[in-house]
Motif scaffolding. Structure first.
Motif, PDB file in Angstrom:
ATOM      1  N   ASP A   1       0.887  -1.219  -0.107  1.00  0.00           N
ATOM      2  CA  ASP A   1      -0.012   0.054  -0.207  1.00  0.00           C
ATOM      3  C   ASP A   1       0.968   1.304  -0.019  1.00  0.00           C
ATOM      4  OD1 ASP A   1      -2.523  -1.286  -0.013  1.00  0.00           O
ATOM      5  OD2 ASP A   1      -3.012  -0.965   2.136  1.00  0.00           O
ATOM      6  N   ILE A   2       0.494   2.224  -0.781  1.00  0.00           N
ATOM      7  CA  ILE A   2       0.959   3.633  -0.468  1.00  0.00           C
ATOM      8  C   ILE A   2       0.423   4.533   0.409  1.00  0.00           C
ATOM      9  CG2 ILE A   2       1.697   5.527  -1.908  1.00  0.00           C
ATOM     10  CD1 ILE A   2       3.132   3.200  -2.802  1.00  0.00           C
ATOM     11  N   ILE A   3       1.081   4.844   1.338  1.00  0.00           N
ATOM     12  CA  ILE A   3       0.707   5.828   2.329  1.00  0.00           C
ATOM     13  C   ILE A   3       0.375   7.048   2.055  1.00  0.00           C
ATOM     14  CG2 ILE A   3       1.084   6.784   4.680  1.00  0.00           C
ATOM     15  CD1 ILE A   3       2.506   4.213   5.433  1.00  0.00           C
ATOM     16  N   TYR A   4       1.553   7.814   1.155  1.00  0.00           N
ATOM     17  CA  TYR A   4       1.131   8.993   0.663  1.00  0.00           C
ATOM     18  C   TYR A   4       2.362   8.931  -0.604  1.00  0.00           C
ATOM     19  CZ  TYR A   4       4.684  10.737   4.064  1.00  0.00           C
ATOM     20  OH  TYR A   4       5.615  11.163   4.644  1.00  0.00           O
ATOM     21  N   TYR A   5       2.195   9.979  -1.526  1.00  0.00           N
ATOM     22  CA  TYR A   5       2.888  10.194  -2.803  1.00  0.00           C
ATOM     23  C   TYR A   5       3.760  11.538  -2.432  1.00  0.00           C
ATOM     24  CZ  TYR A   5       0.113   6.521  -5.058  1.00  0.00           C
ATOM     25  OH  TYR A   5      -0.141   5.498  -5.591  1.00  0.00           O
ATOM     26  N   GLU A   6       4.922  11.471  -3.134  1.00  0.00           N
ATOM     27  CA  GLU A   6       5.772  12.643  -3.371  1.00  0.00           C
ATOM     28  C   GLU A   6       4.984  13.695  -3.803  1.00  0.00           C
ATOM     29  OE1 GLU A   6       9.651  13.793  -5.716  1.00  0.00           O
ATOM     30  OE2 GLU A   6       9.082  11.835  -6.032  1.00  0.00           O
TER      31      GLU A   6
END
Length: 220
Positions: free
Chosen positions: A40-45
């Motif tokens: 899972d991605i927690i947040y993106y750049e």
């Protein structure tokens, strides 16, 4: 799944160490907990966030993507550590430094940033925890600068062996190459070269350091 934090969720975590139950009770009012699955991605750049993300349990990696869509590994973060990188407590929102991906199932505290800053004013001793967390993060970033801007491939491998041998032996060589931003074939050639120079030995894929001073001379 997101849920409200309980007192037991905060007790024992480095960020909240030595806080009383009454203080933790107040802190949990502005904290949620979210469960993430592996990958899972927690947040993106470059996302803008008004929350702090603190890794309660699990393991995540921080990476960027270049203009050719290649992943560039930066560093990883393990349990009981801040994920978010704070540049200034005066900012209302936080510009995310890199993409955050879960390497395994994770529990993450989602902390309201404005409420946390108010809490820090009322409980200034918690700022010492924040300072220590980001002092350690700066050390990681200093190593990153050396790794990517100063060291060649051999120096990267030597530095990694000296400073993180357990991880080097735990991960597959392809993953090590990814983390060092070199090709797997290059890693294999470097390891063979270090074995030939009798700086290390390798048996069944496990590296043992024979000459630590010799390895340090490669990158110092």
């Amino acid at each position: 799944m997101t849920r409200e934090a309980k007192l037991e969720d905060l007790k024992g975590l480095f960020l909240f160490r030595n806080l009383s139950d009454a203080e933790l009770q107040k802190a949990k009012e502005f904290i949620l907990i979210k469960d993430y699955a592996a990958k899972d991605i927690i947040y993106y750049e470059n996302d803008l966030k008004k929350q702090l993300y603190y890794l309660k349990s699990g393991h995540v990696k921080v990476y960027k993507v270049d203009r050719f869509d290649n992943e560039i590994f930066l560093y990883d973060i393990e349990s009981d550590n801040m994920i978010t990188k704070i540049s200034s407590l005066e900012d209302d929102a936080i510009n995310c430094f890199g993409n955050i991906e879960c390497l395994e199932p994770c529990e993450v505290l989602i902390i309201d940033y404005e409420e946390f800053k108010k809490f820090c004013i009322e409980h200034p001793h918690i700022l010492l925890r924040v300072v220590e967390i980001f002092a350690r993060r700066n050390q990681i970033l200093e190593c990153l600068i050396n790794r990517e801007l100063v060291y060649d491939g051999v120096a990267k491998v030597a530095f990694s062996l000296i400073n993180d041998l357990d991880t080097f032996n735990r991960l597959k060589k392809q993953e090590i190459a990814y983390r060092l931003n070199i090709q797997p074939e290059t890693l294999s050639r470097i390891l063979k070269k270090l074995v030939k120079k009798e700086l290390i030995k390798s048996e069944h894929g496990i590296i043992e350091i024979i000459d630590p001073e010799g390895l340090k001379e490669i990158y110092e």
